[in-house]
Design a protein around this motif. Sequence first.
Motif, mmCIF file in Angstrom:
data_model
loop_
_atom_site.group_PDB
_atom_site.id
_atom_site.type_symbol
_atom_site.label_atom_id
_atom_site.label_comp_id
_atom_site.label_asym_id
_atom_site.label_seq_id
_atom_site.Cartn_x
_atom_site.Cartn_y
_atom_site.Cartn_z
ATOM 1 N N ARG A 1 0.838 -1.208 0.000
ATOM 2 C CA ARG A 1 0.000 0.000 0.000
ATOM 3 C C ARG A 1 0.871 1.255 0.000
ATOM 4 N N TYR A 2 1.923 1.222 0.785
ATOM 5 C CA TYR A 2 2.847 2.367 0.797
ATOM 6 C C TYR A 2 3.412 2.609 -0.604
ATOM 7 N N CYS A 3 3.858 1.553 -1.264
ATOM 8 C CA CYS A 3 4.436 1.693 -2.605
ATOM 9 C C CYS A 3 3.427 2.279 -3.583
ATOM 10 N N ARG A 4 2.201 1.798 -3.527
ATOM 11 C CA ARG A 4 1.183 2.325 -4.438
ATOM 12 C C ARG A 4 0.928 3.805 -4.158
ATOM 13 N N ASN A 5 0.860 4.170 -2.872
ATOM 14 C CA ASN A 5 0.600 5.565 -2.519
ATOM 15 C C ASN A 5 1.762 6.483 -2.882
ATOM 16 N N ARG A 6 2.961 5.913 -2.976
ATOM 17 C CA ARG A 6 4.122 6.691 -3.411
ATOM 18 C C ARG A 6 4.172 6.829 -4.929
ATOM 19 N N GLY A 7 3.307 6.093 -5.621
ATOM 20 C CA GLY A 7 3.279 6.154 -7.074
ATOM 21 C C GLY A 7 4.152 5.120 -7.744
ATOM 22 N N TYR A 8 4.696 4.152 -6.964
ATOM 23 C CA TYR A 8 5.497 3.089 -7.568
ATOM 24 C C TYR A 8 4.576 2.097 -8.277
ATOM 25 N N ASN A 9 5.116 1.392 -9.229
ATOM 26 C CA ASN A 9 4.372 0.347 -9.926
ATOM 27 C C ASN A 9 4.585 -0.954 -9.156
ATOM 28 N N ALA A 10 3.694 -1.227 -8.216
ATOM 29 C CA ALA A 10 3.878 -2.343 -7.286
ATOM 30 C C ALA A 10 2.894 -3.467 -7.563
ATOM 31 N N LEU A 11 3.385 -4.698 -7.493
ATOM 32 C CA LEU A 11 2.562 -5.889 -7.677
ATOM 33 C C LEU A 11 2.731 -6.778 -6.454
ATOM 34 N N TYR A 12 1.608 -7.087 -5.783
ATOM 35 C CA TYR A 12 1.639 -7.890 -4.555
ATOM 36 C C TYR A 12 1.032 -9.258 -4.839
ATOM 37 N N ILE A 13 1.860 -10.308 -4.682
ATOM 38 C CA ILE A 13 1.494 -11.675 -5.030
ATOM 39 C C ILE A 13 1.524 -12.564 -3.792
ATOM 40 N N CYS A 14 0.492 -13.384 -3.643
ATOM 41 C CA CYS A 14 0.476 -14.386 -2.576
ATOM 42 C C CYS A 14 -0.507 -15.489 -2.972
ATOM 43 N N GLY A 15 -0.638 -16.481 -2.132
ATOM 44 C CA GLY A 15 -1.579 -17.561 -2.403
ATOM 45 C C GLY A 15 -1.366 -18.684 -1.406
ATOM 46 N N THR A 16 -2.204 -19.681 -1.487
ATOM 47 C CA THR A 16 -2.081 -20.803 -0.562
ATOM 48 C C THR A 16 -1.124 -21.858 -1.105
ATOM 49 N N ASP A 17 -0.297 -22.378 -0.202
ATOM 50 C CA ASP A 17 0.646 -23.455 -0.493
ATOM 51 C C ASP A 17 -0.118 -24.760 -0.308
ATOM 52 N N GLU A 18 -0.400 -25.474 -1.398
ATOM 53 C CA GLU A 18 -1.405 -26.531 -1.342
ATOM 54 C C GLU A 18 -0.882 -27.949 -1.482
ATOM 55 N N TYR A 19 0.364 -28.115 -1.902
ATOM 56 C CA TYR A 19 0.874 -29.469 -2.098
ATOM 57 C C TYR A 19 1.626 -29.966 -0.862
ATOM 58 N N GLY A 20 1.904 -31.260 -0.860
ATOM 59 C CA GLY A 20 2.763 -31.808 0.174
ATOM 60 C C GLY A 20 2.037 -32.556 1.273
ATOM 61 N N THR A 21 2.833 -32.954 2.247
ATOM 62 C CA THR A 21 2.358 -33.795 3.337
ATOM 63 C C THR A 21 1.312 -33.126 4.198
ATOM 64 N N ALA A 22 1.483 -31.797 4.410
ATOM 65 C CA ALA A 22 0.547 -31.097 5.294
ATOM 66 C C ALA A 22 -0.888 -31.258 4.806
ATOM 67 N N THR A 23 -1.066 -31.185 3.502
ATOM 68 C CA THR A 23 -2.412 -31.316 2.935
ATOM 69 C C THR A 23 -2.897 -32.761 3.024
ATOM 70 N N GLU A 24 -2.015 -33.703 2.710
ATOM 71 C CA GLU A 24 -2.405 -35.109 2.803
ATOM 72 C C GLU A 24 -2.791 -35.470 4.239
ATOM 73 N N THR A 25 -2.029 -34.950 5.192
ATOM 74 C CA THR A 25 -2.312 -35.229 6.597
ATOM 75 C C THR A 25 -3.676 -34.682 6.998
#
Length: 670
Positions: free
Chosen positions: A91-115
């Motif tokens: 949000r700070y970057c956007r308000n400063r006028g920078y071209n900012a891209l914020y990426i995230c998501g759920t980590d879905e593979y692996g043992t944790a999900t199988e468990t």
Amino acid sequence: MATTAAIVSSSPPETAATTAAIVSSSPQETADTTAAIVSSSPPETAASDAAKIPLAGKRNILITSALPYVNNVPHLGNIIGCVLSADVYARYCRNRGYNALYICGTDEYGTATETKAIEEGSSPQEICDKYHAIHKEVYEWFDISFDEFGRTSSPQQTEVCQAIFKKLWENDFFSENTMQQLYCDRCERFLADRLVEGNCPTPGCNYDCARGDQCDKCGKLLNPTELLEPKCKVCRDTPCIRDTNHLFIELPKLKDKLEEYISATSASGGWSHNAIQITNSWLREGLKPRCITRDLKWGVPVPHENFKDKVFYVWFDAPIGYVSITACYTAEWEKWWKNPENVELYQFMGKDNVPFHTVMFPSTLIGTGESWTMMKTISVTEYLNYESGKFSKSKGVGVFGNDVKDTNIPVEVWRYYLLANRPEGSDTKFEWADLRDKLKGELVGNLGNFINRVLKFIAKGPGEGYESAIPVGRCVDSHPPTKDFGCKVGKLVQEYVDAMEKVKLREALSKAMEISSAGNKYLEDPPYYKLYKTDEPTCALALKTSAGVVYLLACLLEPFMPSFSVKVLTQLNWKCISLSDDLVERAKRPWEILPTSHKIGIPSPLFKKMEDEDVKFYTDKFAGSQSDRKDRKLKAEVAATKKGGKSSKKEKLEKSAKTNTKHINLEDRK
């Protein structure tokens, strides 16, 4: 996404009265030159239909927060450790006028999900669908402004992950080895890391619930066969050891280039101290080949004939999720991820994720021989503890994302408290009594008090105030206290910007609150309400100056409390949000920020205190584990049925909390 997440709009709204009309791409129409507080290049819009790509002549910033495991509901420690901290910076970057891209998501593979699938009697896909929706809804409640919140179970993840693997294979950075792995005869399967629990082998630790991949107590990374007295997490039988073939990434071959990258970037990128310490500890111990395959079904398949029955280890493929989620956002993802000359990568996480982002992931990218956008800055938090213990997802201890929406505490208060308590240099603690004290002293007594007294006085009628119009004021050159106040405000704003640029979020928040505190002192020396009767021109200058500071605070605090800024701008009847260089410069002259005769909106209190009885209620409500709470709730319901009497204070508070209709009860999704 909550309306406050869309704080920047690409076009002016129809009316300044709605919260959706808070931000405009141009300043409010007025002949007064002081209204021109927004630069001619407004921030990029998060709501734009066209996907963002790096732009020539702009500062292009790619921001990621650690991908939360999809197998559980995030607690407050998870939220401040990654998504909330990254959101503030985005949000700070956007308000400063920078071209900012914020990426995230759920980590879905692996043992944790199988468990988790085994625990709930579901398929891994059903678990991912269920908990991805829960995560998404929790983050929307917290006003997290992702440009893309994706998933690692996408086709793009498989494509990008396998392409990186093939490049590493071509460049001879893999070795094959037979390793011993725990096998459960009863379950008839090799046990992946998280399907094994036992005693930690690290001297002096002795934690009896260490996982097969890591000990949560001492932080040591482990192999399942190192555990003492191991048990299968599913059936609790003692597993045996069998041989199985796996692929290893040859980290020793990448050591020189990796160390060169770390040495240069950790200094120039201003890595947080704990990130440097953890990374150097790994390097001192010496890099060893690291297994990247697992005997699982739920994961990215290994594209090799000899390993077709295996999938990639989650810590090999999970960081690649940043890339694949960007690929879900735009087909031109390589302009972000293969553009090191024009893109700066900032990554946010808790300290337990550091080596995978400073050693494993960079080694993976370096090994491809391609020109990747490498991490410039890493911001790492320590642990946020809960009351007298620790947050725990596995044990259900603490306050979780689907708990906070069921309280009657507004989101801006939650965000402020977590960020003011952000564990940047050491562990910090969440305490209900401390939340009450900070709300009362800092939000109500300092920030809310300053803004409300300024706007409320301006809104007063003839003979008492200024009829909701920004007054003219006397010449500032003849009033040194106002000039001195302006200098102080300007200095604090610059210190705020410097702290944010270094990703010192808690320090920046403190600077903004210092401005509010200085504003309260300015209004009392001498009291503005007395000046109105004895020296009205000076009173008018003080109120015009203070109104400008109110606007400044709305801009400075928008990254931290966007819903708060929405309310303030509505009360100011102002459309613009900006942290442009022009506004930072004008902060030295806050009497110039809002134009004379501008009509403000209707002032009202911004925060409400918590009472001692509220603290006791929430302390009791969230004591123990989630299973303990369910037992207490069931007993209370039985007792209430037997009693059939009057509602208690506790029942009234619970009813009040449920009236917070902005959010859906996530428990109903189960």
